[in-house]
Design an enzyme around this catalytic site. Structure first.
Site, PDB file in Angstrom:
ATOM      1  N   LYS A  76       0.845  -1.203   0.000  1.00  0.00           N
ATOM      2  CA  LYS A  76       0.000   0.000   0.000  1.00  0.00           C
ATOM      3  C   LYS A  76       0.879   1.253   0.000  1.00  0.00           C
ATOM      4  O   LYS A  76       1.925   1.283   0.667  1.00  0.00           O
ATOM      5  CB  LYS A  76      -0.868  -0.032   1.263  1.00  0.00           C
ATOM      6  N   SER A 151      -9.459   1.776   3.508  1.00  0.00           N
ATOM      7  CA  SER A 151      -8.704   2.526   2.536  1.00  0.00           C
ATOM      8  C   SER A 151      -7.701   1.703   1.727  1.00  0.00           C
ATOM      9  O   SER A 151      -7.221   2.151   0.698  1.00  0.00           O
ATOM     10  CB  SER A 151      -7.948   3.641   3.258  1.00  0.00           C
ATOM     11  N   SER A 175      -9.305  -0.400   7.770  1.00  0.00           N
ATOM     12  CA  SER A 175      -8.818  -0.310   6.385  1.00  0.00           C
ATOM     13  C   SER A 175      -8.211  -1.564   5.804  1.00  0.00           C
ATOM     14  O   SER A 175      -7.973  -1.633   4.606  1.00  0.00           O
ATOM     15  CB  SER A 175      -7.786   0.806   6.260  1.00  0.00           C
TER      16      SER A 175
END
Ligand code: GLN
Length: 478
Positions: A76, A151, A175
């Site tokens: 990420k 997210s 997330s």
């Protein structure tokens, strides 16, 4: 090449001469290209990953390979990787390159994991749908008109759509778990402080944890045992011994399980999600586990408490992006104040700006006690009640999210509706306890439903073993 769902299968095939790391990387690169419209990757380290694969193949041949040889990982865009761009999917970090590698990632690389690319996410990890990225939304591979959750949406989709075997995300309020639920993969948020946060871009520091996406619980266990443990660069990283989670996955114990009644009665809970999670509960009961309904009177306070505290911390953490030291600097400036104002107005997206303003407000002198201090007190109550329940029960089970993956655009006009997507995930974050989402079924649209399990701090071994046991009972594609 068949899609692999665990490193164990890959290692068996490598040992039998059926596949090489190089072929694996080529396979994932092919999928990344083929599925580019899902927008999961911001950058692909094609040459580097191929070169690394050749090295790992040699090490495998020499018998010097690390524990993660054959594991191809995506990261990420909030986790630092030396010499590589790092942007938190934001324009404000445009042009920034990491000066060092996050400890968690460093430990994976030391065991010969191959890093294939940098993954799209909500800007500064703020969001629940991946629609807040300045690089456009990520799409769910099961239905590209729907969100992957957020997210860490890019990381979840990459594992879902076989663009890498595993991915690192970050989980501040859900997330990792919520996108794992929307994408039908395993998503683990360890105990707060279990994994060093050195090299993780800060959102809300008293909540942030690096988490991971995998297709099997075994791979989650393996990655966790390699990443966890103390770190001289993060004084908050725990010194608790790190068990060998991956060798503790067998369990035949009968557990005490609590399910929070209030969650199952909550208004926004989709009936198919509810029925499916209650179905797992019944199965566990039939299997001889002791399952009991428990009261948790704070459900309505969870989301407000989380948003007051995280925006407060974010408003402070994001103060460093000012256009002076690195990243984006507005060309439309006339003096120092306009440098700050213009840079931040142009560099941050709307949701990040909303949260900085909210956080600044709750920390302002006149309102500090009414909001920030009060929310700290409520957090304490939520933590105490959660810990108390976990003294009585080995696990708490609940849905990971109130719905399955929603349509792109469905909640963007209403931030409150979006924040309510976090209703079931923020409890573990407020309490700091570990939690996992595992895929247990699908709704009538074929969308994945995740079961969430929480347990006592630092008891990831039991959490992983029990998750493994549940998944053994329920085939993933039920
Ligand atoms: N959806 C939550 C938020 O927007 C969780 C984000 C996260 O865990 N990083 O804050």
């Amino acid at each position: 090449m068949r899609p692999y769902s665990s490193l164990r299968d890959i290692r068996t095939d490598i040992a039998n001469g059926q596949v090489t790391c190089k072929q694996l990387v080529e396979h994932y690169l092919h999928n990344i290209k083929e599925k580019a419209e899902l927008n999961a990757f911001l950058e692909v380290f094609e040459e580097e990953a191929l070169a690394q694969a050749t090295i790992v193949d040699q090490k495998l041949a020499n018998g010097t390979a690390g524990k993660l040889a054959g594991m191809v990982i995506g990261v990420k865009d909030v986790i630092a990787y030396k010499g590589h761009a790092l942007q938190a999917s934001s324009q404000i970090l445009n042009g920034f390159k990491s000066l060092y590698t996050a400890t968690a990632l460093e430990r994976l690389i030391a065991e010969d994991a191959i890093i294939i690319g940098r993954q799209n996410c909500d800007e500064f990890a703020m969001g629940a749908s991946n629609e807040n990225s300045s690089f456009g939304p990520v799409k769910n591979a099961d239905d590209p008109t729907r969100v992957p959750g957020g997210s860490s949406g890019g990381s979840a989709v990459s594992v879902q759509a076989d663009m890498c075997l595993a991915a690192l995300g970050s989980d501040t309020g859900g997330s990792v778990r919520q996108p794992a639920s929307f994408c039908g993969v395993v998503g683990l948020k360890p105990t707060y402080s279990r994994i060093s946060r050195y090299g993780l871009i800060a959102y809300a520091s008293s909540f942030d944890q690096i988490g991971l996406f995998t297709k099997s619980v075994e791979d989650a266990a393996l990655l966790l045992e390699i990443m966890a443990g103390p770190d001289e660069y993060d004084s908050t990283a725990s010194h608790q011994p790190v068990p060998s989670y991956s060798s503790l996955l067998k369990t035949d114990k009968k557990y005490k399980i609590g399910y929070i009644r209030d969650c199952f009665e909550s208004e926004g809970l989709d009936t198919e999600v509810k029925d499916s999670i209650l179905g797992v509960k019944d199965m566990l009961q039939a299997d001889g586990h002791q399952v009991e309904a428990v009261e948790f009177p704070y459900l309505d306070y969870m989301v407000p408490t989380y948003y007051i505290l995280t925006t407060a911390e974010a408003s402070s953490n994001l103060g460093r992006y000012d256009g002076v030291k690195y990243g984006y600097r507005s060309p439309n400036i006339s003096d120092l104040t306009s440098l700050y104002k213009q840079t931040r107005s142009e560099g941050f997206g709307k949701e990040v700006q909303r949260r900085i303003m909210l956080g600044t407000f709750v920390l302002s002198a006149d309102y500090y006690d009414a909001y920030y201090t009060k929310a700290q007190k409520v957090r304490r109550l939520i933590k105490e009640k959660t810990d108390e329940l976990l003294q009585k029960f080995d696990f708490l089970i609940l849905p990971t999210a109130p719905t399955t993956a929603f349509k792109i655009g469905e909640n963007t006009a209403n931030p409150l509706a979006m924040y309510l997507a976090d209703i079931f995930t923020v409890q573990a974050s407020l309490a700091g306890v570990p939690a996992i989402s595992i895929p247990v079924s699908r709704d009538t649209n074929g969308l994945s439903i995740g079961l969430q399990l929480m347990t006592r701090s630092f008891d990831e071994a039991a959490l992983l073993a029990f998750s493994n046991y549940i998944l053994d009972k329920i085939p993933v594609e039920a």
